[in-house]
Design an enzyme around this catalytic site. Structure first.
Site, short mmCIF file in Angstrom:
data_model
loop_
_atom_site.label_atom_id
_atom_site.label_comp_id
_atom_site.label_asym_id
_atom_site.label_seq_id
_atom_site.Cartn_x
_atom_site.Cartn_y
_atom_site.Cartn_z
N GLY A 46 0.79 -1.23 0.00
CA GLY A 46 0.00 0.00 0.00
C GLY A 46 0.82 1.27 0.00
O GLY A 46 0.44 2.26 -0.64
N ASN A 113 11.59 -13.04 -0.15
CA ASN A 113 11.55 -12.57 1.23
C ASN A 113 12.97 -12.15 1.62
O ASN A 113 13.88 -12.98 1.63
CB ASN A 113 11.06 -13.73 2.12
CG ASN A 113 10.88 -13.31 3.55
OD1 ASN A 113 11.38 -12.27 3.99
ND2 ASN A 113 10.15 -14.11 4.30
N CYS A 188 18.93 4.55 15.27
CA CYS A 188 18.62 3.46 14.35
C CYS A 188 17.28 2.86 14.80
O CYS A 188 16.71 3.27 15.82
CB CYS A 188 19.75 2.44 14.29
SG CYS A 188 19.69 1.11 15.50
N CYS A 191 17.36 1.68 18.36
CA CYS A 191 17.79 2.61 19.42
C CYS A 191 16.66 2.96 20.37
O CYS A 191 16.87 3.28 21.53
CB CYS A 191 18.28 3.91 18.80
SG CYS A 191 19.99 3.86 18.26
N CYS A 212 -7.31 -8.85 11.02
CA CYS A 212 -7.48 -8.16 9.75
C CYS A 212 -7.25 -6.67 9.98
O CYS A 212 -8.08 -6.00 10.59
CB CYS A 212 -8.89 -8.41 9.21
SG CYS A 212 -9.19 -7.54 7.67
N CYS A 270 25.49 -0.37 15.52
CA CYS A 270 25.01 1.01 15.71
C CYS A 270 25.96 1.75 16.64
O CYS A 270 26.31 2.91 16.39
CB CYS A 270 23.58 1.00 16.25
SG CYS A 270 22.98 2.64 16.70
P1 ATP Z 1 -2.35 -6.55 4.27
O1 ATP Z 1 -1.43 -7.28 5.18
O2 ATP Z 1 -3.00 -5.36 4.92
O3 ATP Z 1 -3.28 -7.40 3.50
P2 ATP Z 1 -0.05 -6.16 2.57
O4 ATP Z 1 0.50 -7.49 3.02
O5 ATP Z 1 -0.11 -5.88 1.11
O6 ATP Z 1 -1.47 -5.88 3.14
P3 ATP Z 1 1.15 -3.58 2.99
O7 ATP Z 1 1.35 -2.86 4.27
O8 ATP Z 1 0.21 -3.00 2.00
O9 ATP Z 1 0.79 -5.06 3.34
O10 ATP Z 1 2.57 -3.72 2.29
C1 ATP Z 1 3.70 -4.27 2.89
C2 ATP Z 1 4.44 -5.04 1.83
O11 ATP Z 1 5.70 -5.47 2.35
C3 ATP Z 1 3.67 -6.29 1.38
O12 ATP Z 1 3.50 -6.26 -0.02
C4 ATP Z 1 4.58 -7.43 1.82
O13 ATP Z 1 4.56 -8.53 0.93
C5 ATP Z 1 5.97 -6.76 1.85
N1 ATP Z 1 6.90 -7.44 2.77
C6 ATP Z 1 6.75 -7.59 4.10
N2 ATP Z 1 7.78 -8.29 4.61
C7 ATP Z 1 8.61 -8.57 3.58
C8 ATP Z 1 9.85 -9.27 3.47
N3 ATP Z 1 10.43 -9.83 4.52
N4 ATP Z 1 10.43 -9.39 2.25
C9 ATP Z 1 9.84 -8.84 1.16
N5 ATP Z 1 8.67 -8.16 1.21
C10 ATP Z 1 8.05 -8.01 2.40
#
Ligand code: ATP
Length: 291
Positions: A46, A113, A188, A191, A212, A270
């Protein structure tokens, strides 16, 4: 008269002329410098997808995107993604849209990830060599939604001595914040105890399994705007770069702070960076502190 009308139209239809006007109006000294910058966006959900779009429209040189997730129809209450992209990886869907908006921006996409052992080395490699001409990137932006990923970005940036900015939107969707981390000079991510940054609760609980979370395109768009505005100021050296900027939608309250590093931070690196920074300041003599 006809010719001057035509040339006015040509200027107006070129998006760069509006950006270059920032230079002509004395806001930015060298806007063109943006084309040599590489920005990493970790998490293109988002907030991150909107950040990537804004930077693309601003004409950044290169964007490197990281996300492991796919576009879902449930994401359509936010900006950027469209229903026909459901099922595609977020980074590929983002790349497809962004290259059409501005083909001059180089886009590198990683669908994984960042915190798993298998991917972490590649993640570090892209921070060190992913910039234009194989150089270090200029800035990393964290737009993830969980504590663990932020801790990993923090560790990587402390280790590599890399400036990054964190962003967060609260689970109730009505507040958010951005924070600049400059290793050794500012706080950081580790911190400050998470509860203080997250307000009313522990940041560890911001993303809870089975809960949710609410989300609003407005708050996410505002936080993305804050993040990119701070990014432009940092990269192009204009205005005051914010150390911390918080937004509470219920009261329209904006909190602005500079966060100093904690000499007792739990991150060993840090502490090292703090000592390096203090030695540098002592060698250079007193200087105006912006953060
Ligand atoms: P929701 O959880 O509300 O359904 P979302 O998972 O799309 O929405 P957002 O806050 O819109 O969450 O976006 C965060 C983004 O960060 C997501 O697309 C998620 O896949 C990504 N993300 C989170 N952790 C990691 C990670 N360890 N490696 C790569 N991408 C990540």
């Amino acid at each position: 008269e006809k010719i001057s009308k035509m040339s006015a139209q040509v200027v107006d239809s070129n998006p760069y002329s509006r950006l270059m006007a920032l230079q002509k109006m004395g806001v930015v000294e060298d806007y063109e410098a943006i084309r040599k910058k590489t920005v990493v966006v970790i998490g293109v959900g988002g907030v991150g997808s909107v950040v990537a779009e804004m930077l693309t429209r601003c004409g950044v040189g290169k964007l490197i995107l990281f996300d492991y997730d796919k576009v879902e129809l449930a994401n359509m209450n936010r900006l950027f993604y469209q229903p026909h992209q459901a099922g595609f990886s977020k980074v590929e869907a983002a790349r497809e849209t962004l290259v059409h908006i501005n083909p001059d921006v180089e886009i590198e996409a990683h669908n994984y990830n960042i915190i798993t052992v298998d991917n972490y080395d590649n993640f570090l490699d892209r921070l060190v060599h992913g910039g234009l001409n194989g150089e270090r990137i200029d800035l990393a932006l964290s737009c993830v939604d969980n504590y663990e990923a932020r801790v990993v970005v923090n560790k990587a940036c402390n280790d590599l001595n890399l400036v990054w900015m964190n962003s967060g939107v609260k689970e109730n969707a009505v507040s958010g914040q951005i924070q600049l981390m400059d290793p050794g000079r500012t706080a950081c991510f580790m911190c400050i105890p998470p509860g203080i940054v997250a307000e009313e609760g522990d940041e560890k609980t911001l993303k809870r399994d089975g809960v949710c979370a609410a989300s609003l395109p407005t708050t996410m768009g505002i936080v993305a705007g804050f993040l990119v505005q701070n990014t432009l100021k940092y990269l192009l050296k204009f205005g005051t770069v914010s150390g911390y900027l918080g937004y509470n939608a219920l009261e329209d309250f904006f909190q602005k702070d500079g966060l100093k590093p904690n000499p007792e931070c739990s991150e060993r690196k840090c502490i090292e960076r703090q000592k390096e920074y203090m030695a540098r300041v002592a060698a250079e003599g007193p200087k105006e502190e912006k953060v």
